[in-house]
Every structure is written in C-alpha cells, then in structure tokens.
Scaffold this motif. Structure first.
Motif, PDB file in Angstrom:
ATOM      1  N   PRO A   8       0.795  -1.236   0.000  1.00  0.00           N
ATOM      2  CA  PRO A   8       0.000   0.000   0.000  1.00  0.00           C
ATOM      3  C   PRO A   8       0.823   1.281   0.000  1.00  0.00           C
ATOM      4  CG  PRO A   8       0.006  -1.008   2.167  1.00  0.00           C
ATOM      5  CD  PRO A   8       0.681  -1.973   1.264  1.00  0.00           C
ATOM      6  N   GLY A   9       2.146   1.145   0.238  1.00  0.00           N
ATOM      7  CA  GLY A   9       2.984   2.335   0.274  1.00  0.00           C
ATOM      8  C   GLY A   9       2.773   3.101   1.578  1.00  0.00           C
ATOM      9  N   MET A  34      -4.841  -5.585 -15.208  1.00  0.00           N
ATOM     10  CA  MET A  34      -5.127  -4.170 -15.407  1.00  0.00           C
ATOM     11  C   MET A  34      -4.488  -3.317 -14.324  1.00  0.00           C
ATOM     12  SD  MET A  34      -8.844  -5.386 -16.124  1.00  0.00           S
ATOM     13  CE  MET A  34      -8.187  -6.965 -15.666  1.00  0.00           C
ATOM     14  N   TYR A  36      -5.369   0.424 -12.630  1.00  0.00           N
ATOM     15  CA  TYR A  36      -6.244   1.570 -12.510  1.00  0.00           C
ATOM     16  C   TYR A  36      -5.518   2.651 -11.726  1.00  0.00           C
ATOM     17  CZ  TYR A  36     -10.462  -0.800 -14.208  1.00  0.00           C
ATOM     18  OH  TYR A  36     -11.396  -1.437 -14.991  1.00  0.00           O
ATOM     19  N   GLN A  38      -6.183   6.138  -9.427  1.00  0.00           N
ATOM     20  CA  GLN A  38      -7.222   6.836  -8.672  1.00  0.00           C
ATOM     21  C   GLN A  38      -6.632   8.085  -8.043  1.00  0.00           C
ATOM     22  OE1 GLN A  38      -9.053   4.566  -5.473  1.00  0.00           O
ATOM     23  NE2 GLN A  38     -10.858   5.862  -5.445  1.00  0.00           N
ATOM     24  N   PRO A  44     -11.580   5.369  -9.539  1.00  0.00           N
ATOM     25  CA  PRO A  44     -10.493   4.787 -10.332  1.00  0.00           C
ATOM     26  C   PRO A  44     -10.785   4.891 -11.835  1.00  0.00           C
ATOM     27  CG  PRO A  44     -11.231   3.270  -8.602  1.00  0.00           C
ATOM     28  CD  PRO A  44     -12.235   4.369  -8.674  1.00  0.00           C
ATOM     29  N   LEU A  88      -4.011   0.995  -8.533  1.00  0.00           N
ATOM     30  CA  LEU A  88      -4.595  -0.289  -8.151  1.00  0.00           C
ATOM     31  C   LEU A  88      -4.378  -1.309  -9.261  1.00  0.00           C
ATOM     32  CD1 LEU A  88      -7.226   2.047  -7.550  1.00  0.00           C
ATOM     33  CD2 LEU A  88      -7.560   0.234  -5.921  1.00  0.00           C
ATOM     34  N   SER A  92      -8.528 -10.542 -13.782  1.00  0.00           N
ATOM     35  CA  SER A  92      -9.757 -11.318 -13.949  1.00  0.00           C
ATOM     36  C   SER A  92      -9.454 -12.621 -14.668  1.00  0.00           C
ATOM     37  CB  SER A  92     -10.802 -10.514 -14.717  1.00  0.00           C
ATOM     38  OG  SER A  92     -10.482 -10.465 -16.087  1.00  0.00           O
ATOM     39  N   LYS A  99     -15.795  -9.849 -12.659  1.00  0.00           N
ATOM     40  CA  LYS A  99     -15.003 -10.719 -11.805  1.00  0.00           C
ATOM     41  C   LYS A  99     -13.622 -10.147 -11.538  1.00  0.00           C
ATOM     42  CE  LYS A  99     -18.129 -13.915 -11.518  1.00  0.00           C
ATOM     43  NZ  LYS A  99     -18.861 -14.124 -10.265  1.00  0.00           N
ATOM     44  N   LEU A 100     -13.507  -8.834 -11.571  1.00  0.00           N
ATOM     45  CA  LEU A 100     -12.223  -8.211 -11.274  1.00  0.00           C
ATOM     46  C   LEU A 100     -11.869  -8.401  -9.813  1.00  0.00           C
ATOM     47  CD1 LEU A 100     -12.153  -4.751 -13.094  1.00  0.00           C
ATOM     48  CD2 LEU A 100     -10.981  -6.844 -13.726  1.00  0.00           C
ATOM     49  N   PHE A 102      -9.212  -6.884  -7.126  1.00  0.00           N
ATOM     50  CA  PHE A 102      -8.332  -5.722  -6.983  1.00  0.00           C
ATOM     51  C   PHE A 102      -7.295  -5.941  -5.900  1.00  0.00           C
ATOM     52  CE2 PHE A 102     -10.031  -2.258  -9.554  1.00  0.00           C
ATOM     53  CZ  PHE A 102     -11.298  -2.701  -9.880  1.00  0.00           C
ATOM     54  N   GLY A 103      -6.142  -5.283  -6.051  1.00  0.00           N
ATOM     55  CA  GLY A 103      -5.185  -5.143  -4.968  1.00  0.00           C
ATOM     56  C   GLY A 103      -5.610  -3.981  -4.084  1.00  0.00           C
ATOM     57  N   THR A 104      -4.856  -3.762  -3.011  1.00  0.00           N
ATOM     58  CA  THR A 104      -5.212  -2.689  -2.072  1.00  0.00           C
ATOM     59  C   THR A 104      -4.900  -1.314  -2.617  1.00  0.00           C
ATOM     60  OG1 THR A 104      -3.045  -2.926  -1.045  1.00  0.00           O
ATOM     61  CG2 THR A 104      -4.865  -4.113  -0.015  1.00  0.00           C
TER      62      THR A 104
END
Lengths: 112, 116
Positions: A8-9, A34, A36, A38, A44, A88, A92, A99-100, A102-104
């Motif tokens: 997450p940094g 992918m 994204y 934000q 996002p 992010l 999928s 059905k994506l 996502f990471g944090t």
C-alpha cells in the motif's frame, strides 16, 4: 493468503524518477491484468490493460506480466507530480468484467 | 452530464437512519456495479446488475439493499448501518456481452459515507 497482494505504500519519489509498482497473485487462472489510477477524491480509471504474459507500453507507462512468477508490474518513466495518485492492480479470469479482483492500491507521491 | 455520476458525494448518518445513494451512467452501458472502498483494503464488489437483473450479491448484509430500475440508474438503500460500514461507495458501469473481459469499468467519484 490474499488472491492479490499489493504494497500500500506510500511511495515517495522525486520528479523524473522511474517508478516501479508491483502486484503478486496466487491464482494462475487469471488471464487479464489491469492497472487503474485513482486520484484523490475521484473514482479509479483504467490506465493499462494486458492480456496474458508480456509487456505493453503506452507513452511513459509500461505494464509487464510474468505469469510464471505470478507477478505484474507497472513502470512509470520520467515521473511527474501529476502522476501522484493511488495505483490499483486488478485481474480477472476473463469473459466477465465483473469478476475483477483488486489489490489494495499503492499510494504514489511524486515530489517536484 | 457525462460518465458516471453519484450523489450525494458525502453522507453522514446515524445507525438508525435510512438513506439512499444514487448512481446514474450516461455511457449507454448495460451493466452497473456497487463497490465498497475502505482504507488499506482492496475494492470489494457488492452487487452487479446486468440488463437491470441482479447477477451477483457478494454476501452483502441485508442492511444494504440495491435497486436498479433501468440500465442507467442504480440505487443503494441504507438502513440501520454500523460504524464499520463507513467507507467510500463507488458505482461503476461497463458494457458487457463482448466476452473480452477487458476489465474496463467506468467509475463514479464515489459517495463518502460516515456512520456515527
């Protein structure tokens, strides 16, 4: 174990630096990968999309997928203060967008 | 109006209140989604509607009730929420049916919910 792991940094770099953002995943069935972006107080937006393994380049951005290592990366060259945002990763199995997984998200700050 | 718009942008409510979040998409898409975004957590898919029919409910508590009257509008009705429900609620839309799985979701700017 989470399906998708992302640091997450926050990650702080000086303007002009090369930035490397990464995600690891556990499910080898993922086919679409992918990134994204934000911005603060925004939703996002899709930045890069890659199918299966390989590299994809778009201007200062390069997305890399290594399916053998279950590892994806986003590189930003000549980073700018306007690149400051949360990035992010998402992936999928294919076929259905909904059905994506996502990471944090990683918060990036590019210092002028 | 363009893209995906959400109202209200900010909402503060007590645990006994009833409120609704509204989403409207101007992209001609046929699928709409509600996501929950909490700090340090991945985006959580809550509900999916394809052609106005709910196709996914990811074990969301019944205090969240979605409504999709048509392919352009999506609501999330809220009642007797808990403080842990405080989060950013994002609406998204996409065009389904191509089977390409490109993953391009178009998000709104979100509704920031605080439950006291």
């Amino acid at each position: 174990q989470k399906e998708v792991e992302q640091d997450p940094g926050p990650l702080s770099v000086p303007e002009g630096a090369i930035v490397s953002l990464n995600c690891t995943y556990s499910n080898s069935a993922f086919q679409y990968f992918m990134w994204y972006r934000q911005y603060s107080r925004k939703g996002p937006e899709l930045l890069m999309y890659t199918y299966s393994s390989g590299n994809k380049e778009d201007g200062r951005f390069t997305a890399q997928v290594d399916k053998s290592s279950k590892y994806i990366s986003l590189f930003i060259r000549d980073s700018q203060p306007s690149d400051s945002a949360t990035y992010l990763c998402a992936m999928s199995y294919g076929g259905a967008t909904n059905k994506l997984i996502f990471g944090t998200g990683t918060l990036l700050a590019v210092q002028p | 109006e363009t893209g995906v718009t959400q109202t209200p942008r900010h909402l503060v409510m007590g645990m006994t209140n009833k409120k609704s979040l509204k989403c409207e998409q101007h992209l001609g898409h046929n699928a709409m989604y509600w996501y929950k975004q909490s700090a340090k957590k991945p985006l959580e898919l809550m509900f999916v509607y394809n052609f106005k029919e709910q196709t996914e409910n990811n074990s969301v508590p019944s205090r969240f009730s979605p409504e999709c009257p048509n392919s352009s509008h999506l609501f999330l009705h809220l009642h007797t929420l808990q403080p842990e429900d405080s989060a950013l609620y994002l609406c998204a839309s996409s065009q389904e049916g191509g089977g390409s799985g490109t993953g391009e979701l178009f998000f709104g700017e979100g509704s920031r919910l605080t439950v006291l």
